[in-house]
Design an enzyme around this catalytic site. Structure first.
Site, mmCIF file in Angstrom:
data_model
loop_
_atom_site.group_PDB
_atom_site.id
_atom_site.type_symbol
_atom_site.label_atom_id
_atom_site.label_comp_id
_atom_site.label_asym_id
_atom_site.label_seq_id
_atom_site.Cartn_x
_atom_site.Cartn_y
_atom_site.Cartn_z
ATOM 1 N N GLU A 46 0.740 -1.039 -0.130
ATOM 2 C CA GLU A 46 -0.126 0.361 -0.468
ATOM 3 C C GLU A 46 0.878 1.173 0.620
ATOM 4 O OE1 GLU A 46 -1.982 -2.837 2.702
ATOM 5 O OE2 GLU A 46 0.174 -2.838 2.082
ATOM 6 N N CYS A 78 -0.494 0.458 7.541
ATOM 7 C CA CYS A 78 -0.486 1.366 6.668
ATOM 8 C C CYS A 78 -1.619 2.129 6.820
ATOM 9 C CB CYS A 78 -0.332 -0.088 5.322
ATOM 10 S SG CYS A 78 0.917 -0.684 5.419
ATOM 11 N N GLU A 282 9.718 -33.139 -0.923
ATOM 12 C CA GLU A 282 10.329 -34.438 -1.507
ATOM 13 C C GLU A 282 10.958 -35.713 -1.870
ATOM 14 O OE1 GLU A 282 12.800 -32.215 -4.605
ATOM 15 O OE2 GLU A 282 11.940 -30.561 -4.912
#
Length: 366
Positions: A46, A78, A282
């Site tokens: 922002e 913000c 993985e």
């Protein structure tokens, strides 16, 4: 809001432990500025957009993919910046569940007379930051289990050979995924059998290498493995009382013992404390099974190759299956994509177990 999401995507995988956020300033129906949060410690989306708009932000509208923060971290709130800029209306995608925000940013704006419209493309904004939302709500990293298998569900042949199950297009997709996560985890069996480097190799050397995590309960990994010979930082996780030194970029971490070895909840808690928001698992088959049994897999990404390895090959997960198909682990929100000769299947676990009420330690957008 779609433009704001596009802007947020420019920093995906770069902002942990913060979310990836995009913002757009609109005046008289025209986009006059846009911005994104580049990484933790830098200005939020922002603020970046408002700075780009300058004096033109007065009386304009602001679109942001996540509720504006309302607390002082490494950057100012913000919500205050929005009020100081004279924004007329704010359109919000996702509400911020962080206890330091959680509606406070929206409330401050409304008290000051700013019109706030919530839930604009909320589903898309929530999906974009799904990993961060799990991190905040459950206090652990979001876990993606990725595997490359044959049509009969085998990770490798009976000898353990897995190079290569899938083709180049599928492997390139994996490297793009690695570039967006914070850590990659494998078991000691996979580390020994495949000797992987677990790096993100993108064209032009653009890949960002995540933290590499290898499970070694007894701390008995061969010292000549690629994971231990330098490169990106590596974390060797164990339950042993003894100590062992590896290379300069290798750290050992002792965690609690769990069923069959490492306590996964304790490990995920420790990784969350290090700011790991998204963990990619993985392999191999035993590690996959451990995460699935513990209910700690949020999303699966399975690459299926048009090959058959036979019943004596290595399965995707070393799990004892259910008696009834109705009890099989299922995915929802499934997406299917072809990558060269291979097929990628992704989806969330249909009923992912969670721990309600858990919140990350000292969560904040900084």
């Amino acid at each position: 809001m779609r433009l704001a999401l596009e802007e947020a995507g420019r920093a995906l995988g770069r902002t942990s432990p913060n979310p990836a956020v995009g913002a757009v300033v609109v005046r008289d129906g025209r986009v006059i500025a846009r911005g994104h949060h580049a990484r933790a410690g830098r200005a939020h989306a922002e603020v970046v957009a408002l700075r780009a708009a300058g004096a033109r932000a007065g009386g304009a509208d602001l679109y942001t993919t996540l509720e504006p923060c309302d607390h002082q971290g490494r950057t100012p709130p913000c919500s205050v910046a929005i009020l100081e800029a004279g924004i007329r209306r704010v359109f919000v995608g996702s509400r911020d569940p962080n206890p330091l925000v959680d509606g406070r940013g929206i409330a401050r704006l409304r008290r000051a007379g700013v019109e706030v419209v919530e839930g604009v493309l909320a589903s898309a904004c929530d999906a974009f930051n799904e990993a961060w939302l799990v991190y905040i709500r459950e206090g652990r990293p979001f876990v993606t289990l990725k595997a490359a298998v044959t049509l009969d569900g085998r990770l490798a042949t009976r000898s353990g050979d897995s190079r290569w199950v899938t083709g180049e297009a599928a492997r390139a997709w994996v490297h793009r995924l690695r570039d967006r996560v914070d850590a990659i985890l494998v078991g000691s069996g996979t580390a020994r059998a495949d000797d992987p480097s677990l790096t993100a190799r993108l064209p032009g050397g653009r890949g960002r290498d995540p933290l590499r995590v290898v499970l070694s309960t007894a701390l008995d990994l061969p010292a000549d493995l690629a994971l231990l010979r330098g490169g990106p930082p590596t974390l060797v996780v164990h339950t042993s009382r003894r100590t062992r030194a590896f290379g300069p970029a290798v750290e050992t971490l002792r965690v609690k013992r769990g069923p069959g070895g490492v306590s996964l909840p304790d490990l995920l808690d420790r990784l969350a404390g290090r700011g790991v928001v998204h963990l990619l698992v993985e392999g191999g088959a035993r590690v996959h099974a451990s995460f699935l049994r513990a209910g700690l897999v949020d999303r699966m990404a399975v690459l299926v190759a048009p090959k058959l390895a036979g019943s004596d090959g290595v399965p995707l997960a070393a799990l004892r299956g259910p008696e009834r198909m109705a009890d099989a682990i299922a995915l929802e929100g499934v997406h299917v994509e072809q990558l060269g000769p291979d097929v990628l299947v992704t989806g969330r676990l249909a009923a992912p177990p969670s721990t309600p009420g858990r919140v990350a330690k000292n969560p904040r957008r900084s």
